[in-house]
Design an enzyme around this catalytic site. Structure first.
Site, PDB file in Angstrom:
ATOM      1  N   HIS A  55       2.159   9.348   2.370  1.00  0.00           N
ATOM      2  CA  HIS A  55       0.776   9.152   1.935  1.00  0.00           C
ATOM      3  C   HIS A  55       0.500  10.168   0.839  1.00  0.00           C
ATOM      4  O   HIS A  55       1.009  11.287   0.881  1.00  0.00           O
ATOM      5  CB  HIS A  55      -0.187   9.344   3.109  1.00  0.00           C
ATOM      6  CG  HIS A  55       0.014   8.333   4.197  1.00  0.00           C
ATOM      7  ND1 HIS A  55      -0.670   7.139   4.254  1.00  0.00           N
ATOM      8  CD2 HIS A  55       0.854   8.333   5.265  1.00  0.00           C
ATOM      9  CE1 HIS A  55      -0.267   6.446   5.307  1.00  0.00           C
ATOM     10  NE2 HIS A  55       0.662   7.147   5.938  1.00  0.00           N
TER      11      HIS A  55
ATOM     12  N   HIS B 266       0.822  -1.208   0.000  1.00  0.00           N
ATOM     13  CA  HIS B 266       0.000   0.000   0.000  1.00  0.00           C
ATOM     14  C   HIS B 266       0.856   1.258   0.000  1.00  0.00           C
ATOM     15  O   HIS B 266       0.344   2.371  -0.106  1.00  0.00           O
ATOM     16  CB  HIS B 266      -0.943   0.009   1.217  1.00  0.00           C
ATOM     17  CG  HIS B 266      -0.221  -0.152   2.520  1.00  0.00           C
ATOM     18  ND1 HIS B 266       0.328   0.903   3.207  1.00  0.00           N
ATOM     19  CD2 HIS B 266       0.073  -1.258   3.243  1.00  0.00           C
ATOM     20  CE1 HIS B 266       0.920   0.448   4.304  1.00  0.00           C
ATOM     21  NE2 HIS B 266       0.786  -0.856   4.350  1.00  0.00           N
TER      22      HIS B 266
ATOM     23  N   THR C 150      -2.472   5.293  11.306  1.00  0.00           N
ATOM     24  CA  THR C 150      -3.528   5.708  10.378  1.00  0.00           C
ATOM     25  C   THR C 150      -3.940   4.591   9.417  1.00  0.00           C
ATOM     26  O   THR C 150      -4.707   4.824   8.490  1.00  0.00           O
ATOM     27  CB  THR C 150      -3.104   6.947   9.567  1.00  0.00           C
ATOM     28  OG1 THR C 150      -1.960   6.610   8.761  1.00  0.00           O
ATOM     29  CG2 THR C 150      -2.759   8.112  10.479  1.00  0.00           C
TER      30      THR C 150
ATOM     31  N   HIS D 291       7.688   6.944   5.704  1.00  0.00           N
ATOM     32  CA  HIS D 291       6.868   6.603   4.538  1.00  0.00           C
ATOM     33  C   HIS D 291       6.009   7.811   4.189  1.00  0.00           C
ATOM     34  O   HIS D 291       6.001   8.813   4.909  1.00  0.00           O
ATOM     35  CB  HIS D 291       5.997   5.369   4.816  1.00  0.00           C
ATOM     36  CG  HIS D 291       5.017   5.577   5.920  1.00  0.00           C
ATOM     37  ND1 HIS D 291       5.291   5.268   7.233  1.00  0.00           N
ATOM     38  CD2 HIS D 291       3.770   6.103   5.928  1.00  0.00           C
ATOM     39  CE1 HIS D 291       4.254   5.579   7.985  1.00  0.00           C
ATOM     40  NE2 HIS D 291       3.308   6.093   7.218  1.00  0.00           N
TER      41      HIS D 291
END
Length: 261
Positions: A97, A65, A200, A95
């Site tokens: 998003h 993802h 999250t 990472h």
């Protein structure tokens, strides 16, 4: 955490997570919308102190993802202290998003405004716990620095990371990623908002002290497109790009957001 059972599309996306992870409807979920007029200045909050050793950067991994840049966290070489934290927290990975268009993609929002993406630097409490795996479910286990990313000029400090994505294009791939100082990705001001929240994405543990930088960093439309080129499919499978991997803001449910400024 089997990544096959959750994702970001309509069938397995954020609206469905509570079926497998009931904590998704908990009282301390992240992200949130930060309402600046309601954030309380707290003069007791200390400045955030980061000390990262570039030699601890280890590898880049396509987790399906998203992708993680993973650090050697076997000793206190890359640490976060100060701010709202009582203990020293050790960097384990960072990472990003993002969204399927440049006008959204961040997880946290500020007064309802969405940003193009968000960087998360994930740290665990090495004063109290012996590993990230142990700390991840503990209330004081994790501290995550969140940096909002705004579409604009290209960000040269991001380019080494983005250029490495071609080596981990498909799910499960990993490649060496060394000699990188993640503090180069932080904004020039480390003024921040802080609140208690959660991971999250599943398992959504309510174990995170969030430190959200007030100042954003920039990246170009081309750099955002590089993020969306990552594939959630494995080698040999039909290509499925990761066009979007952000959870919408969750209810505050009475929590206080404090401001360092």
């Amino acid at each position: 955490m089997a990544s096959a059972d959750w994702g970001y599309d309509s069938k397995n996306g954020p609206d469905q997570w509570s079926k497998l992870y009931p904590i998704a409807n908990g009282n301390n979920q992240s992200p949130i919308d930060i309402k600046t007029s309601e954030a309380k200045h707290d003069s007791s909050l200390k400045p955030v102190s980061v000390s990262y050793n570039p030699a601890t950067a280890k590898e880049i991994v396509n987790v399906g993802h998203s992708f993680h840049v993973v650090f050697d966290d076997s000793s206190n070489q890359s640490v976060l202290k100060g701010g709202p934290l009582a203990d020293s927290y050790r960097l384990t990975q960072f990472h990003f998003h993002w969204g399927n268009s440049n006008d959204h993609g961040s997880e946290h929002t500020v007064d309802g405004a969405k940003y193009s993406g968000e960087l998360h630097l994930v740290h665990w409490n090495s004063a109290k716990y012996s590993s990230a795996a142990e700390a991840i479910s503990k209330a004081d286990g994790l501290a995550i620095i969140g940096v909002l990313m705004k579409v604009g000029p290209a960000n040269p400090n991001l380019q080494k990371v983005l250029d490495a994505l071609s080596s981990v294009k498909t799910k499960g791939k990993r490649a060496p990623f060394t000699n990188f100082d993640p503090s180069s990705l932080l904004p020039s001001s480390l003024d921040y908002w802080t609140y208690f929240g959660s991971l999250t994405h599943p398992p959504l543990h309510e174990s995170v002290t969030w430190v959200i930088c007030k100042e954003s960093i920039s990246l170009s439309p081309e750099q955002l497109a590089q993020l969306r080129g990552l594939l959630s499919s494995a080698e040999g499978e039909p290509a499925v790009p990761v066009l979007s991997n952000h959870r919408p803001p969750q209810p505050l449910k009475g929590r206080t957001v404090r401001a360092s400024f």
